[in-house]
Scaffold this motif. Structure first.
Motif, short mmCIF file in Angstrom:
data_model
loop_
_atom_site.label_atom_id
_atom_site.label_comp_id
_atom_site.label_asym_id
_atom_site.label_seq_id
_atom_site.Cartn_x
_atom_site.Cartn_y
_atom_site.Cartn_z
N LEU A 1 0.84 -1.21 0.00
CA LEU A 1 0.00 0.00 0.00
C LEU A 1 0.87 1.25 0.00
O LEU A 1 0.57 2.23 -0.70
N ARG A 2 1.92 1.23 0.79
CA ARG A 2 2.82 2.39 0.84
C ARG A 2 3.47 2.62 -0.52
O ARG A 2 3.58 3.76 -1.00
N ALA A 3 3.87 1.54 -1.18
CA ALA A 3 4.48 1.67 -2.51
C ALA A 3 3.46 2.22 -3.51
O ALA A 3 3.81 3.06 -4.36
N TYR A 4 2.21 1.78 -3.40
CA TYR A 4 1.19 2.29 -4.33
C TYR A 4 0.92 3.78 -4.09
O TYR A 4 0.81 4.55 -5.05
N ILE A 5 0.81 4.19 -2.84
CA ILE A 5 0.53 5.59 -2.54
C ILE A 5 1.68 6.48 -3.01
O ILE A 5 1.45 7.59 -3.51
N ASP A 6 2.91 6.01 -2.88
CA ASP A 6 4.05 6.77 -3.41
C ASP A 6 3.97 6.90 -4.93
O ASP A 6 4.21 7.98 -5.49
N ALA A 7 3.64 5.80 -5.60
CA ALA A 7 3.52 5.85 -7.07
C ALA A 7 2.35 6.74 -7.48
O ALA A 7 2.43 7.45 -8.48
N ARG A 8 1.29 6.72 -6.69
CA ARG A 8 0.12 7.57 -6.97
C ARG A 8 0.50 9.05 -6.88
O ARG A 8 0.07 9.87 -7.69
N ARG A 9 1.30 9.38 -5.87
CA ARG A 9 1.74 10.78 -5.71
C ARG A 9 2.64 11.20 -6.87
O ARG A 9 2.48 12.30 -7.41
N ARG A 10 3.56 10.31 -7.29
CA ARG A 10 4.44 10.65 -8.40
C ARG A 10 3.67 10.79 -9.71
O ARG A 10 4.09 11.54 -10.61
N GLY B 1 0.88 12.21 -10.03
CA GLY B 1 0.09 13.44 -10.02
C GLY B 1 -1.24 13.32 -9.34
O GLY B 1 -2.10 14.20 -9.49
N GLY B 2 -1.47 12.24 -8.60
CA GLY B 2 -2.74 12.05 -7.91
C GLY B 2 -2.97 13.09 -6.83
O GLY B 2 -2.04 13.54 -6.17
N SER B 3 -4.24 13.46 -6.64
CA SER B 3 -4.58 14.44 -5.62
C SER B 3 -4.18 13.93 -4.24
O SER B 3 -4.37 12.76 -3.92
N GLN B 4 -3.64 14.81 -3.42
CA GLN B 4 -3.22 14.46 -2.07
C GLN B 4 -4.28 14.83 -1.02
O GLN B 4 -4.02 14.72 0.19
N ASP B 5 -5.45 15.27 -1.49
CA ASP B 5 -6.55 15.55 -0.58
C ASP B 5 -7.01 14.25 0.07
O ASP B 5 -7.16 13.23 -0.61
N ALA B 6 -7.22 14.28 1.38
CA ALA B 6 -7.62 13.07 2.09
C ALA B 6 -8.94 12.51 1.59
O ALA B 6 -9.23 11.32 1.74
N ARG B 7 -9.79 13.37 0.96
CA ARG B 7 -11.09 12.92 0.47
C ARG B 7 -11.05 12.43 -0.97
O ARG B 7 -12.07 12.01 -1.51
#
Length: 455
Positions: free
Chosen positions: A321-330, A332-338
């Motif tokens: 999950l941590r690896a996916y969230i890092d890839a999501r951020r790279r 350009g995915g929104s970092q809004d908690a919602r």
């Protein structure tokens, strides 16, 4: 003041196509051609109505195949909806015909208009008014009362509406007693599923009558139709750990050049569907703020049975999950908690449950576990069944009594009680083997002890 349509300078078409953010020039050209052709026809009529739709279909049929033409109608539908939002037209003629026929989709309207006899096709398409039968007012009042009490009450109204539609199509039943109405409805279909529906209908109508007259005796339910219908249900497929690994490998290598994040998204969806037993709607509803990497938990909010639960995850799943969230951020995915955990660039950024089902089913097909076409074979929801069976097998292997752990498993899955969890326990050869071994170790000595005492 908002400009009316058709507008002479055709600015509405230009603004609408520009707002769609279409990627290719070919798509923009296609949209403009379709919309300009539709406005050419609309300008020859005083009002935007059924005649305009028919004329556009006739002229377009000369240049396009029937399947292509029906596909182009979606462009017209969305454009008309935008014009209504802008106030350029009062109402879409397609929406007017849809309301007149009491249906929700636009495509059946277009198919009827494109047929040889549009008026006859539209007449056959018209559905009775909801709750318009002799019992309609009573049934509608019951549905409203149950929803006021806080129940979702979604499946029962659909059943009542089907019965209501049947009564409207058979007006001669209005003077018959309720039991005769149900018997006539039961006679229309001899399948086991319909017999089960009739039993459900009797139960719901009995509840309605008891609410109106509490002195009525309570009706005793008949379990036979449900048992007979259950015999023909498709049994869940239990994926082995090797099957799951194969699907994960396929998901990681999934071809998606235009959406590079999608393979990792599908890989993570599969992990959570199997390791946490999540439903497809729960996967679609996950937000970025629902993941707590520090505590190793995810929060599932207000899902089936109005339950919210916090699920601990294995350390290996947290790492992924941590690896996916890092890839999501790279990516350009929104970092809004919602924002949606499983993010993509189009729409509101969330994958819909239907899209998740389609993608994961395609992974199952590519893994060779499901036929390339059709609905037969293993389903996405079978991952949840597999999680339950494989977890019980693991308990057996480690010497844990599964019966003691079932209440915890029911809570983890978000079930109301243990009975819902028992439905997920599919008896496999491995499960039967471990259950027999446990009985031989625990139960057999008890039987020998009784024989010794008797002798």
């Amino acid at each position: 003041m908002t400009a009316r349509w058709p507008d002479p300078d055709r600015a509405n078409i230009g603004r609408y196509v520009a707002s769609l953010d279409l990627r290719s020039m070919k798509s923009r050209t296609c949209y403009r051609q379709v919309l300009h052709g539709f406005q050419d026809v609309a300008e020859r009529y005083e009002a935007l109505g059924q005649e305009v739709l028919l004329a556009w279909l006739r002229e377009s049929a000369i240049r396009r195949a029937a399947s292509t033409l029906l596909h182009r109608t979606r462009i017209i539908d969305r454009f008309l909806e935008r014009l209504v939002e802008l106030g350029a037209i009062e109402r879409s003629p397609v929406a007017a015909l849809r309301d007149e026929c009491n249906i929700k989709q636009c495509m059946p309207i277009w198919r009827a208009l494109a047929s040889r006899d549009p008026e006859k096709a539209l007449a056959e398409l018209r559905q009775p008014r909801p709750f318009g039968s002799v019992l309609g007012e009573m049934m509608a009042g019951h549905v409203a009362m149950m929803r006021r009490r806080g129940y979702k009450y979604t499946s029962q109204p659909l059943l009542l509406l089907r019965f209501d539609r049947f009564l409207q199509l058979h007006p001669g039943l209005e003077t018959e007693p309720l039991s005769a109405m149900i018997d006539r409805w039961a006679a229309t279909n001899g399948t086991r599923h319909h017999a089960e529906e009739c039993e459900k209908l009797k139960r719901v109508l009995a509840k309605i009558l008891r609410h109106r007259d509490p002195s009525m005796p309570e009706r005793r339910p008949d379990p036979r139709p449900r048992k007979q219908a259950a015999r023909q249900w498709r049994k869940p497929h239990i994926y082995s750990p090797a099957d799951v690994r194969r699907m994960l490998d396929v998901a990681r290598a999934y071809p998606s050049p235009r959406v590079p994040l999608r393979p990792l998204s599908m890989y993570t969806m599969l992990l959570l569907a199997y390791c946490a037993g999540l439903r497809r709607g729960e996967l679609a509803g996950l937000d970025l703020g629902d993941v707590d990497l520090q505590d190793g938990t995810i929060t599932i909010r207000q899902t089936k049975f109005f339950k919210t639960r916090i699920l601990p995850l294995p350390d290996s799943v947290v790492v992924e999950l941590r690896a996916y969230i890092d890839a999501r951020r790279r990516a350009g995915g929104s970092q809004d908690a919602r924002s949606g955990l499983f993010w993509h660039e189009r729409g509101d950024g969330h994958y819909t449950p239907e899209m998740i089902t389609w993608l994961l089913a395609d992974v199952i097909r590519r893994a060779g576990l499901k036929p390339l076409r059709g609905k037969t074979g293993p389903r996405v929801h079978d991952l949840r069944h597999s999680m339950v069976v494989n977890r019980i097998l693991e308990w057996y292997r480690t010497g844990i009594n599964p019966q003691d752990r079932l209440p915890f498993l029911a809570t983890y899955l978000g079930h109301r009680d243990i009975n819902s969890t028992l439905v997920y326990i599919t008896v496999t050869q491995d499960l039967m083997h471990y259950a027999n071994e446990r009985f031989r170790a625990v139960g057999a000595p008890c039987l020998n002890l009784r024989q010794e005492v008797g002798s």
